[in-house]
Enzyme design. Structure first.
Site, mmCIF file in Angstrom:
data_model
loop_
_atom_site.group_PDB
_atom_site.id
_atom_site.type_symbol
_atom_site.label_atom_id
_atom_site.label_comp_id
_atom_site.label_asym_id
_atom_site.label_seq_id
_atom_site.Cartn_x
_atom_site.Cartn_y
_atom_site.Cartn_z
ATOM 1 N N ASP A 77 51.061 -27.571 -115.846
ATOM 2 C CA ASP A 77 50.133 -26.593 -116.445
ATOM 3 C C ASP A 77 48.797 -27.264 -116.760
ATOM 4 O O ASP A 77 47.788 -26.586 -116.947
ATOM 5 C CB ASP A 77 50.700 -26.072 -117.772
ATOM 6 C CG ASP A 77 51.979 -25.265 -117.596
ATOM 7 O OD1 ASP A 77 52.238 -24.779 -116.485
ATOM 8 O OD2 ASP A 77 52.713 -25.108 -118.600
ATOM 9 N N HIS A 90 53.953 -13.764 -112.032
ATOM 10 C CA HIS A 90 55.229 -14.482 -112.165
ATOM 11 C C HIS A 90 56.419 -13.554 -112.406
ATOM 12 O O HIS A 90 57.446 -13.650 -111.748
ATOM 13 C CB HIS A 90 55.132 -15.501 -113.305
ATOM 14 C CG HIS A 90 56.388 -16.276 -113.514
ATOM 15 N ND1 HIS A 90 57.399 -15.833 -114.341
ATOM 16 C CD2 HIS A 90 56.819 -17.451 -112.986
ATOM 17 C CE1 HIS A 90 58.389 -16.700 -114.322
ATOM 18 N NE2 HIS A 90 58.064 -17.701 -113.515
ATOM 19 N N LYS A 141 59.205 -14.715 -105.255
ATOM 20 C CA LYS A 141 60.135 -14.373 -106.334
ATOM 21 C C LYS A 141 61.201 -13.377 -105.881
ATOM 22 O O LYS A 141 62.222 -13.236 -106.536
ATOM 23 C CB LYS A 141 59.371 -13.814 -107.540
ATOM 24 C CG LYS A 141 58.600 -14.891 -108.312
ATOM 25 C CD LYS A 141 59.548 -15.872 -108.993
ATOM 26 C CE LYS A 141 58.834 -16.805 -109.943
ATOM 27 N NZ LYS A 141 59.701 -17.900 -110.414
ATOM 28 N N HIS A 199 49.971 -25.623 -111.913
ATOM 29 C CA HIS A 199 51.015 -24.608 -112.059
ATOM 30 C C HIS A 199 50.432 -23.252 -112.443
ATOM 31 O O HIS A 199 49.768 -23.127 -113.482
ATOM 32 C CB HIS A 199 52.005 -25.076 -113.133
ATOM 33 C CG HIS A 199 53.212 -24.211 -113.254
ATOM 34 N ND1 HIS A 199 53.659 -23.723 -114.450
ATOM 35 C CD2 HIS A 199 54.084 -23.752 -112.315
ATOM 36 C CE1 HIS A 199 54.758 -23.013 -114.250
ATOM 37 N NE2 HIS A 199 55.037 -23.010 -112.965
ATOM 38 N N ARG A 200 50.667 -22.260 -111.621
ATOM 39 C CA ARG A 200 50.094 -20.903 -111.799
ATOM 40 C C ARG A 200 48.574 -21.011 -111.989
ATOM 41 O O ARG A 200 47.985 -20.256 -112.764
ATOM 42 C CB ARG A 200 50.755 -20.170 -112.967
ATOM 43 C CG ARG A 200 52.280 -20.147 -112.887
ATOM 44 C CD ARG A 200 52.922 -19.329 -113.987
ATOM 45 N NE ARG A 200 54.326 -19.723 -114.171
ATOM 46 C CZ ARG A 200 55.124 -19.295 -115.143
ATOM 47 N NH1 ARG A 200 54.657 -18.432 -116.027
ATOM 48 N NH2 ARG A 200 56.371 -19.719 -115.231
ATOM 49 N N ASP A 211 52.954 -17.399 -107.967
ATOM 50 C CA ASP A 211 54.170 -16.598 -107.777
ATOM 51 C C ASP A 211 53.795 -15.227 -107.221
ATOM 52 O O ASP A 211 52.765 -14.678 -107.606
ATOM 53 C CB ASP A 211 54.866 -16.395 -109.133
ATOM 54 C CG ASP A 211 54.999 -17.697 -109.887
ATOM 55 O OD1 ASP A 211 55.931 -18.450 -109.592
ATOM 56 O OD2 ASP A 211 54.134 -17.968 -110.763
ATOM 57 N N GLU A 240 50.028 -23.846 -107.349
ATOM 58 C CA GLU A 240 51.291 -23.122 -107.220
ATOM 59 C C GLU A 240 51.065 -21.742 -107.812
ATOM 60 O O GLU A 240 50.351 -21.606 -108.813
ATOM 61 C CB GLU A 240 52.385 -23.870 -107.995
ATOM 62 C CG GLU A 240 53.787 -23.290 -107.844
ATOM 63 C CD GLU A 240 54.199 -22.259 -108.878
ATOM 64 O OE1 GLU A 240 55.302 -21.724 -108.771
ATOM 65 O OE2 GLU A 240 53.390 -21.962 -109.803
ATOM 66 N N GLU A 294 55.167 -19.280 -104.283
ATOM 67 C CA GLU A 294 56.577 -19.125 -104.676
ATOM 68 C C GLU A 294 56.981 -17.667 -104.551
ATOM 69 O O GLU A 294 56.471 -16.802 -105.277
ATOM 70 C CB GLU A 294 56.844 -19.617 -106.107
ATOM 71 C CG GLU A 294 58.352 -19.530 -106.366
ATOM 72 C CD GLU A 294 58.788 -19.709 -107.807
ATOM 73 O OE1 GLU A 294 58.044 -20.281 -108.624
ATOM 74 O OE2 GLU A 294 59.903 -19.243 -108.090
HETATM 75 O O1 G3P Z 1 57.339 -23.920 -108.543
HETATM 76 C C1 G3P Z 1 57.877 -24.458 -109.663
HETATM 77 C C2 G3P Z 1 57.991 -23.539 -110.854
HETATM 78 O O2 G3P Z 1 56.903 -22.686 -110.877
HETATM 79 C C3 G3P Z 1 59.273 -22.743 -110.852
HETATM 80 O O3 G3P Z 1 59.525 -22.073 -112.042
HETATM 81 O O4 G3P Z 1 59.580 -20.099 -113.519
HETATM 82 O O5 G3P Z 1 57.528 -21.475 -113.410
HETATM 83 O O6 G3P Z 1 58.172 -20.013 -111.506
HETATM 84 P P1 G3P Z 1 58.668 -20.856 -112.639
HETATM 85 CA CA CA Z 2 56.477 -20.574 -110.013
#
Ligand code: G3P
Ligand code: CA
Length: 219
Positions: free
Chosen positions: A214, A48, A96, A6-7, A35, A33, A94
């Site tokens: 994470d 993000h 945004k 995640h990120r 953003d 993943e 992702e």
């Molecule tokens: O892709 C899943 C997750 O990243 C979505 O929520 O706020 O972490 O971008 P957020």
């Molecule tokens: Ca995300």
């Protein structure tokens, strides 16, 4: 089951930075993943929030800074991340804000035709259905992930409509019934953001197809 950072590897290194993606690769992820937002000069930036306030020393909207100013704050462009990853894992982008969608599609096309990436090394996800409809209309070869934070039913109906690849739900929405329903409709399930050992045991017991964490080494 896919291990998705995640990120990058947000639990270990500052999110959405090249160092975070390096850590995710070190932890042997299948995918990362990240953003994206656009800079004032139309570059796709990996960050993000809509502002730089939380993650940098500056304040203001991402869309009010040029790409070169944002790079100086440690925010990479999507191209820098692709160059860095060099096809070592899948990338889940992702979106945004819907306005970034045409640029993201152009960039993927460029990297598939000129840099030897394959379409199946990309996924586009979003909470923004306008963005996902655009992806589905413009390039049906790109896997789409419908993000769901409140309703699996609504996400599923939309995923059927746009022929998505996956539903990407908040993990607390999942139960064995809706996991079966999603799978029986032909969609993968990539769930987020699952960090604690107890929560990982719970989602693994449901047999999902990928977990976004994470701490990708815990998956
Ligand atoms: O892709 C899943 C997750 O990243 C979505 O929520 O706020 O972490 O971008 P957020
Ligand atoms: Ca995300």
């Amino acid at each position: 089951m896919l291990k998705i950072g995640h990120r990058g590897a947000k639990g270990y290194v500052a999110e959405n930075t090249l160092a975070s993606f390096a850590k995710a690769i070190e932890l042997k992820v299948d995918a990362v993943e990240l953003d994206v937002h656009l800079s004032s000069d139309g570059e796709i930036m990996v960050i993000h929030d809509a502002t730089v306030n939380r993650t940098t020393t500056e304040t203001g909207f991402v869309s009010d800074f040029s790409a070169s100013e944002l790079k100086k704050l440690g925010i990479p462009t999507l191209e820098q991340v692709l160059l860095f990853l060099n096809r070592r894992c899948v990338i889940n982008i992702e979106i945004k804000e819907a306005t970034a969608t045409p640029k993201v599609l152009q960039l993927i096309e460029k990297w598939v035709t000129e840099q030897h990436w394959k379409y199946n090394q990309f996924q586009i996800s979003s909470f923004n259905w306008e963005a996902l409809s655009m992806v589905s209309k413009i390039n049906s070869k790109i896997a789409i992930g419908v993000l769901a934070e409140a309703s699996i039913e609504k996400a599923l109906a939309f995923a059927i409509q746009i022929k998505a690849h996956s539903i990407n739900p908040y993990f607390k929405l999942l139960n064995s019934e809706n996991v079966n329903l999603i799978h029986s409709n032909g969609f993968k399930i990539y769930t987020w953001t699952v960090n604690t050992p107890e929560d990982l045991i719970f989602v693994k017991s449901l047999i999902v197809d990928g977990i976004i964490s994470d701490f990708p080494d815990r998956i």
